[in-house]
Design an enzyme around this catalytic site. Structure first.
Site, PDB file in Angstrom:
ATOM      1  N   ARG A 142       0.838  -1.201   0.000  1.00  0.00           N
ATOM      2  CA  ARG A 142       0.000   0.000   0.000  1.00  0.00           C
ATOM      3  C   ARG A 142       0.876   1.254   0.000  1.00  0.00           C
ATOM      4  NH1 ARG A 142      -3.624  -1.617   5.133  1.00  0.00           N
ATOM      5  NH2 ARG A 142      -1.607  -2.549   5.704  1.00  0.00           N
ATOM      6  N   LYS A 177       1.751   1.935   7.335  1.00  0.00           N
ATOM      7  CA  LYS A 177       2.146   1.136   8.503  1.00  0.00           C
ATOM      8  C   LYS A 177       3.149   1.874   9.371  1.00  0.00           C
ATOM      9  CE  LYS A 177       0.838  -2.247   9.501  1.00  0.00           C
ATOM     10  NZ  LYS A 177      -0.346  -2.519  10.342  1.00  0.00           N
ATOM     11  N   TYR A 209      -0.956   4.291  10.586  1.00  0.00           N
ATOM     12  CA  TYR A 209      -1.327   3.287  11.588  1.00  0.00           C
ATOM     13  C   TYR A 209      -0.119   3.048  12.492  1.00  0.00           C
ATOM     14  CZ  TYR A 209      -5.550   1.965   8.982  1.00  0.00           C
ATOM     15  OH  TYR A 209      -6.775   1.967   8.365  1.00  0.00           O
ATOM     16  N   HIS A 234      -0.675   1.252  16.099  1.00  0.00           N
ATOM     17  CA  HIS A 234      -0.951   0.073  16.939  1.00  0.00           C
ATOM     18  C   HIS A 234       0.104  -0.063  18.037  1.00  0.00           C
ATOM     19  CE1 HIS A 234      -4.156  -1.216  14.243  1.00  0.00           C
ATOM     20  NE2 HIS A 234      -3.335  -1.078  13.213  1.00  0.00           N
ATOM     21  N   GLU A 256      -5.762   4.518  13.742  1.00  0.00           N
ATOM     22  CA  GLU A 256      -6.704   3.584  14.392  1.00  0.00           C
ATOM     23  C   GLU A 256      -7.385   4.155  15.627  1.00  0.00           C
ATOM     24  OE1 GLU A 256      -2.712   2.672  16.330  1.00  0.00           O
ATOM     25  OE2 GLU A 256      -3.421   3.103  14.288  1.00  0.00           O
ATOM     26  N   ASP A 268      -2.860  -7.105  15.177  1.00  0.00           N
ATOM     27  CA  ASP A 268      -2.232  -5.783  15.203  1.00  0.00           C
ATOM     28  C   ASP A 268      -2.243  -5.188  16.606  1.00  0.00           C
ATOM     29  OD1 ASP A 268      -1.307  -5.228  12.574  1.00  0.00           O
ATOM     30  OD2 ASP A 268      -3.358  -4.955  11.905  1.00  0.00           O
TER      31      ASP A 268
END
Length: 371
Positions: A15, A75, A94, A96, A118, A270
């Site tokens: 991505r 990410k 993101y 996490h 998130e 995740d």
């Protein structure tokens, strides 16, 4: 604002943070965008596509990070990327963090402003930047699990939908949110016998009205989870505590009681995973066997379908990127409480309570940090 889009380097992550169309919107509003060469290759977009939309192309990641006031990624930063972060730089991706104390410490040391997709919230405590990828992961979980049930993949050799005269597989979905609802939809479409467990009666009512009597809806208790896990061929873990570590709802003892060759797909990995036997895997080596049960615990599931995932994600993130770039991060966060909820780390301080609790760290509310 100068915005940087580096190429993703996590294992089998294809991505990209911004599509050419998103770049065009930003450039039209007076911002500068630098995209690392080859960043869009995984979604079928080359450097020329980005140039046509007004981006400049950086030859290496270091060039992109050095020029950018805001980094837009998909990410969390990988080991090679942490040294490239600059003090005061805005990181929008993101993260996490709850199950990843090492990353938290790296971001604190880097003195950056880190906003996690998130934990950005919308109306009624929805998670607008997590939802698109939850939809993708939920829809992927069932076919992935179905493949793992095949004998050559280590499974029991069960066809999810069965055939006339042979029972279909029992699929258990733990969690009835966005991931769970999409998993239920696909599993029922493949003619499996599907049960969903959730602790919210209103949510179970919504699913019951949506899918009707073919879906078995069960209120979540330890006893119910234990009973239905034991009879399941495929269990999909779809639980979420926003920003926090996922609860371990399925114990090793429960996994040990499953039939050999059964499959667990932990979409919650995740956030640390909701099965006690889970550990993170990659697209290169997606599964392992523990207690004679096949585990699929890939931490970036939507990365396997990067074109769909990137466009879905950009549809949700672009308004926030425009706000952060147009207003500056401080004003944008102070004016939008939902975006402010995404602030996880601010200049050496944790600003997300769930992350702080998971790692037993001191934290400062975002409003105080911004003041």
């Amino acid at each position: 604002m100068h915005i940087g889009v580096p190429r993703e380097i996590k294992n089998h992550e294809y991505r990209v943070g911004l599509t050419p169309a998103s770049v065009r919107e930003l450039v039209a509003q007076g911002h500068e965008v630098m995209v690392e060469s080859g960043a869009g290759a995984g979604i079928g977009m080359d450097d020329a596509d980005y140039r046509r939309c007004g981006a400049s192309i950086g030859s290496v990641a270091a060039e992109v990070y050095a020029a950018a006031e805001m980094i837009v990624k998909v990410k969390e930063p990988q080991a090679a990327e942490f040294p490239l972060l600059k003090p005061g730089q805005l990181l929008f991706t993101y993260l996490h963090l709850a199950p990843d104390p090492a990353q938290t410490q790296q971001l604190l040391a880097a003195d950056v402003v880190a906003i996690a997709y998130e934990t950005v919230t919308g109306p009624d405590q929805t998670l607008p930047l997590l939802a698109p990828m939850s939809e993708v992961a939920g829809r992927m979980a069932v076919p992935v699990g179905a493949h793992c049930l095949e004998r050559e993949a280590g499974g029991a050799g069960i066809l999810l939908g069965g055939v006339p005269g042979v029972r279909s597989a029992n699929v258990l979905v733990i969690g009835g949110g966005v991931v769970g609802a999409n998993a239920v939809r696909v599993a029922m479409g493949m003619e499996a016998q599907v049960t969903v467990i959730d602790r919210s009666l209103p949510r179970l009512q919504v699913l019951d009205f949506q899918f009707g009597g073919r879906l078995n809806t069960i209120f979540s208790t330890m006893h119910a989870i234990e009973e239905y896990v034991a009879d399941a061929d495929l269990v999909i873990g779809a639980v979420l505590l926003p920003g926090g570590a996922a609860p371990k709802l399925v114990t090793r003892t429960m996994v040990r009681g499953m039939r050999p060759g059964s499959v667990l797909v932990d979409v919650a990995i995740d956030q640390g995973g909701c099965f006690e036997t889970s550990r993170p895997t990659t697209h290169a080596e997606p599964t392992f066997v523990d207690e004679r049960v096949v585990h699929y615990c890939v931490t970036n599931m939507p990365g396997a379908v990067p074109r769909t995932s990137t466009f879905a994600l950009n549809n949700a993130t672009l308004p926030y990127v425009l706000a952060l770039a147009g207003k500056g991060y401080r004003r944008a966060l102070l004016e939008d409480g939902g975006l402010q909820a995404g602030l996880n780390v601010h200049r050496g301080v944790v600003t997300c309570e769930a992350v702080a609790q998971a790692q037993r760290l001191r934290w400062l509310p975002a409003e105080q940090a911004l003041a």
